[in-house]
Design a protein around this motif. Structure first.
Motif, PDB file in Angstrom:
ATOM      1  N   GLY A 118       0.811  -1.206   0.000  1.00  0.00           N
ATOM      2  CA  GLY A 118       0.000   0.000   0.000  1.00  0.00           C
ATOM      3  C   GLY A 118       0.843   1.253   0.000  1.00  0.00           C
ATOM      4  N   TYR A 119       1.954   1.209   0.718  1.00  0.00           N
ATOM      5  CA  TYR A 119       2.850   2.366   0.742  1.00  0.00           C
ATOM      6  C   TYR A 119       3.460   2.601  -0.631  1.00  0.00           C
ATOM      7  CZ  TYR A 119       6.095   5.629   3.071  1.00  0.00           C
ATOM      8  OH  TYR A 119       6.792   6.731   3.477  1.00  0.00           O
ATOM      9  N   VAL A 120       3.875   1.536  -1.287  1.00  0.00           N
ATOM     10  CA  VAL A 120       4.431   1.673  -2.631  1.00  0.00           C
ATOM     11  C   VAL A 120       3.391   2.240  -3.597  1.00  0.00           C
ATOM     12  CG1 VAL A 120       5.367   0.419  -4.609  1.00  0.00           C
ATOM     13  CG2 VAL A 120       6.168  -0.128  -2.312  1.00  0.00           C
ATOM     14  N   SER A 121       2.170   1.728  -3.532  1.00  0.00           N
ATOM     15  CA  SER A 121       1.140   2.188  -4.467  1.00  0.00           C
ATOM     16  C   SER A 121       0.766   3.647  -4.220  1.00  0.00           C
ATOM     17  CB  SER A 121      -0.097   1.288  -4.378  1.00  0.00           C
ATOM     18  OG  SER A 121      -0.703   1.382  -3.115  1.00  0.00           O
ATOM     19  N   SER A 122       0.939   4.139  -2.992  1.00  0.00           N
ATOM     20  CA  SER A 122       0.608   5.536  -2.693  1.00  0.00           C
ATOM     21  C   SER A 122       1.601   6.518  -3.292  1.00  0.00           C
ATOM     22  CB  SER A 122       0.541   5.751  -1.180  1.00  0.00           C
ATOM     23  OG  SER A 122       1.836   5.744  -0.590  1.00  0.00           O
ATOM     24  N   ALA A 123       2.732   6.015  -3.777  1.00  0.00           N
ATOM     25  CA  ALA A 123       3.764   6.910  -4.326  1.00  0.00           C
ATOM     26  C   ALA A 123       3.260   7.698  -5.524  1.00  0.00           C
ATOM     27  CB  ALA A 123       5.012   6.104  -4.709  1.00  0.00           C
ATOM     28  N   ILE A 124       2.200   7.239  -6.169  1.00  0.00           N
ATOM     29  CA  ILE A 124       1.638   7.978  -7.310  1.00  0.00           C
ATOM     30  C   ILE A 124       1.171   9.365  -6.887  1.00  0.00           C
ATOM     31  CG2 ILE A 124      -0.709   7.095  -7.005  1.00  0.00           C
ATOM     32  CD1 ILE A 124      -0.912   6.940 -10.056  1.00  0.00           C
ATOM     33  N   LEU A 125       0.848   9.542  -5.610  1.00  0.00           N
ATOM     34  CA  LEU A 125       0.341  10.826  -5.121  1.00  0.00           C
ATOM     35  C   LEU A 125       1.432  11.883  -5.021  1.00  0.00           C
ATOM     36  CD1 LEU A 125      -1.991   9.451  -2.318  1.00  0.00           C
ATOM     37  CD2 LEU A 125      -2.690  10.347  -4.539  1.00  0.00           C
ATOM     38  N   ALA A 126       2.674  11.495  -5.233  1.00  0.00           N
ATOM     39  CA  ALA A 126       3.781  12.449  -5.157  1.00  0.00           C
ATOM     40  C   ALA A 126       3.907  13.314  -6.401  1.00  0.00           C
ATOM     41  CB  ALA A 126       5.102  11.718  -4.912  1.00  0.00           C
ATOM     42  N   GLY A 127       3.149  13.014  -7.445  1.00  0.00           N
ATOM     43  CA  GLY A 127       3.160  13.845  -8.641  1.00  0.00           C
ATOM     44  C   GLY A 127       4.053  13.305  -9.733  1.00  0.00           C
ATOM     45  N   GLU A 128       4.459  14.223 -10.614  1.00  0.00           N
ATOM     46  CA  GLU A 128       5.276  13.836 -11.760  1.00  0.00           C
ATOM     47  C   GLU A 128       6.664  13.376 -11.325  1.00  0.00           C
ATOM     48  OE1 GLU A 128       4.198  13.701 -14.915  1.00  0.00           O
ATOM     49  OE2 GLU A 128       2.221  14.301 -14.170  1.00  0.00           O
ATOM     50  N   ILE A 164      -1.560  16.741   6.696  1.00  0.00           N
ATOM     51  CA  ILE A 164      -1.539  15.568   7.564  1.00  0.00           C
ATOM     52  C   ILE A 164      -0.145  14.946   7.576  1.00  0.00           C
ATOM     53  CG2 ILE A 164      -3.983  15.118   7.142  1.00  0.00           C
ATOM     54  CD1 ILE A 164      -3.145  12.931   5.151  1.00  0.00           C
ATOM     55  N   HIS A 165       0.035  13.980   8.461  1.00  0.00           N
ATOM     56  CA  HIS A 165       1.272  13.197   8.458  1.00  0.00           C
ATOM     57  C   HIS A 165       1.443  12.554   7.085  1.00  0.00           C
ATOM     58  CE1 HIS A 165       4.577  11.136  10.508  1.00  0.00           C
ATOM     59  NE2 HIS A 165       4.288  10.102   9.722  1.00  0.00           N
ATOM     60  N   GLY A 166       2.657  12.648   6.560  1.00  0.00           N
ATOM     61  CA  GLY A 166       2.925  12.098   5.237  1.00  0.00           C
ATOM     62  C   GLY A 166       2.724  13.075   4.102  1.00  0.00           C
ATOM     63  N   PHE A 167       2.343  14.321   4.408  1.00  0.00           N
ATOM     64  CA  PHE A 167       2.008  15.256   3.320  1.00  0.00           C
ATOM     65  C   PHE A 167       3.199  15.552   2.423  1.00  0.00           C
ATOM     66  CE2 PHE A 167       3.902  18.487   6.041  1.00  0.00           C
ATOM     67  CZ  PHE A 167       4.342  19.468   5.166  1.00  0.00           C
ATOM     68  N   PHE A 168       4.425  15.412   2.910  1.00  0.00           N
ATOM     69  CA  PHE A 168       5.600  15.691   2.100  1.00  0.00           C
ATOM     70  C   PHE A 168       5.644  14.797   0.856  1.00  0.00           C
ATOM     71  CE2 PHE A 168      10.294  15.818   1.383  1.00  0.00           C
ATOM     72  CZ  PHE A 168      10.452  17.197   1.304  1.00  0.00           C
ATOM     73  N   GLN A 169       4.940  13.669   0.907  1.00  0.00           N
ATOM     74  CA  GLN A 169       4.882  12.745  -0.220  1.00  0.00           C
ATOM     75  C   GLN A 169       3.606  12.892  -1.042  1.00  0.00           C
ATOM     76  OE1 GLN A 169       6.342   9.283   2.499  1.00  0.00           O
ATOM     77  NE2 GLN A 169       6.790   8.688   0.389  1.00  0.00           N
ATOM     78  N   LEU A 170       2.919  14.004  -0.883  1.00  0.00           N
ATOM     79  CA  LEU A 170       1.650  14.209  -1.577  1.00  0.00           C
ATOM     80  C   LEU A 170       1.710  15.396  -2.536  1.00  0.00           C
ATOM     81  CD1 LEU A 170      -0.807  13.608   1.426  1.00  0.00           C
ATOM     82  CD2 LEU A 170      -0.061  11.967  -0.320  1.00  0.00           C
ATOM     83  N   GLY A 171       2.871  15.631  -3.118  1.00  0.00           N
ATOM     84  CA  GLY A 171       3.034  16.781  -3.999  1.00  0.00           C
ATOM     85  C   GLY A 171       2.129  16.774  -5.217  1.00  0.00           C
ATOM     86  N   GLY A 172       1.608  15.616  -5.597  1.00  0.00           N
ATOM     87  CA  GLY A 172       0.707  15.551  -6.734  1.00  0.00           C
ATOM     88  C   GLY A 172      -0.667  16.118  -6.456  1.00  0.00           C
ATOM     89  N   VAL A 173      -1.031  16.216  -5.169  1.00  0.00           N
ATOM     90  CA  VAL A 173      -2.360  16.724  -4.810  1.00  0.00           C
ATOM     91  C   VAL A 173      -2.286  17.907  -3.849  1.00  0.00           C
ATOM     92  CG1 VAL A 173      -3.462  14.486  -5.175  1.00  0.00           C
ATOM     93  CG2 VAL A 173      -2.603  15.072  -2.891  1.00  0.00           C
ATOM     94  N   SER A 174      -1.064  18.305  -3.440  1.00  0.00           N
ATOM     95  CA  SER A 174      -0.930  19.317  -2.396  1.00  0.00           C
ATOM     96  C   SER A 174       0.071  20.393  -2.779  1.00  0.00           C
ATOM     97  CB  SER A 174      -0.492  18.649  -1.085  1.00  0.00           C
ATOM     98  OG  SER A 174      -0.112  19.613  -0.130  1.00  0.00           O
ATOM     99  N   LEU A 175      -0.412  21.616  -2.906  1.00  0.00           N
ATOM    100  CA  LEU A 175       0.477  22.751  -3.124  1.00  0.00           C
ATOM    101  C   LEU A 175       1.383  22.961  -1.909  1.00  0.00           C
ATOM    102  CD1 LEU A 175       1.412  25.242  -4.700  1.00  0.00           C
ATOM    103  CD2 LEU A 175      -0.505  26.510  -3.689  1.00  0.00           C
ATOM    104  N   THR A 176       0.864  22.725  -0.723  1.00  0.00           N
ATOM    105  CA  THR A 176       1.670  22.868   0.488  1.00  0.00           C
ATOM    106  C   THR A 176       2.851  21.908   0.472  1.00  0.00           C
ATOM    107  OG1 THR A 176      -0.294  23.533   1.730  1.00  0.00           O
ATOM    108  CG2 THR A 176       1.600  22.811   3.010  1.00  0.00           C
ATOM    109  N   ALA A 177       2.620  20.687   0.002  1.00  0.00           N
ATOM    110  CA  ALA A 177       3.716  19.724  -0.102  1.00  0.00           C
ATOM    111  C   ALA A 177       4.787  20.227  -1.055  1.00  0.00           C
ATOM    112  CB  ALA A 177       3.188  18.370  -0.570  1.00  0.00           C
TER     113      ALA A 177
END
Length: 309
Positions: A33-43, A276-289
């Motif tokens: 699940g952690y590996v599959s969530s990497a898509i949320l990091a963006g390009e 939230i916790h983990g937001f640094f890996q959510l650059g694909g959906v988060s401007l803050t990240a």
């Protein structure tokens, strides 16, 4: 208190799914699940060079700006994953982005994971990895005087422990630490574990079950299990701490800032709102990240030129 839009959508989906508990998943499912969530990091940043380098039997991922040579500042990165998951695959996009935006070499250190390997395996691997990078700096194209230790979550914990161990040994010290919502207190002492512990995807259960698997027979009050409570921070290099508003770890990250400052360490701390916790890996959906990514890259890129603020 308002969640950033892209993150709010992830949280809503988590709640709608019934807040699935980490303890109800197998370790293989948690890792997948952690590996599959990497898509949320963006390009995937392609304007960098990525090499897997073996040194004394250990493999490091070295991400460098293109068309550079010679000794560069380096970011030694420890991945998160609650001590039980994570690696090159989960953090590839962040490593690439950090290297591109900083103009520095980013070197990822892998470490053994629980439950197969318990305390102090990850701690020992983290220190050994940093030492190998320092010793082989010339080969890696790293400026020994400008090494930053950085990590997110469990990786932030390992970056701090590594710096404390290096201080004790006395051979070398990093130029600075960057700790991204670090895991610091296995006793879950602070109120943010309750305030933010149920709804925000990385829950109290997620974090504490990781501690339990890694610490196994080790007390959560051990000074290397809960480094927040130590009184030997004096003499560490400058530290920057990132916290997230809706993170179970928010309070302890900010408590570390207070404790470091009182013990004479130059320290800064920034709380990012709406995340939230983990937001640094959510650059694909988060401007803050994305903003946080550029801030960390800037701090690494300018180390040795002027003191980070």
């Amino acid at each position: 208190m308002v969640l950033e839009k892209g993150i709010a959508e992830l949280v809503d989906a988590f709640i709608a799914a019934g807040r699935p508990a980490a303890r109800g998943q197998s370790i293989d499912d948690r890792r997948a699940g952690y590996v599959s969530s990497a898509i949320l990091a963006g390009e995937t940043e392609t304007r960098v060079q990525v090499d897997d380098v073996e040194i004394e039997g250990r493999t490091f991922r070295v991400v460098s700006p293109r068309n550079v040579s010679g000794a560069l500042p380096a970011l030694v990165y420890y991945h998160g994953g609650c001590f039980i998951s994570g690696g090159f695959a989960t953090h590839d996009k962040q490593l690439r982005q950090l290297a591109y935006h900083s103009g520095c070499r980013v070197i990822a250190v892998q470490y053994r994971l629980a439950p197969e390997h318990t305390f102090p395996a990850a701690h020992n691997d983290a220190q050994k990895g940093a030492d190998l990078i320092w010793r082989h700096a010339d080969t890696l194209g790293v400026d020994r005087a400008r090494i930053t230790l950085c990590g997110d979550s469990a990786g932030g914990h390992l970056a701090l422990i590594t710096a404390l161990r290096l201080k004790t040994v006395g051979l070398w010290q990093p130029a600075q630490l960057v700790l991204i919502y670090p895991m610091l207190d296995a006793t879950a002492h602070f109120e943010s574990y309750t305030r933010n512990g149920q709804d925000y995807i990385i829950t109290r259960d997620t974090l504490l079950s990781g501690y339990e698997m890694y610490l196994a027979e080790t007390s959560p009050r051990h000074p290397e299990a809960s480094p927040l409570w130590r009184d030997d921070f004096n003499g560490l290099p400058p530290v920057h701490i990132i916290t997230a508003e809706f993170d179970p770890l928010c309070d302890e990250g900010e408590a570390l800032y207070q404790r470091l400052t009182k013990q004479g360490v130059s320290c800064t701390c920034k709380r990012y709102l709406g995340v939230i916790h983990g937001f640094f890996q959510l650059g694909g959906v988060s401007l803050t990240a994305r903003d946080a990514m550029r801030d960390v890259a800037c701090r690494v890129g300018r180390i040795g030129t002027r003191t980070p603020s």
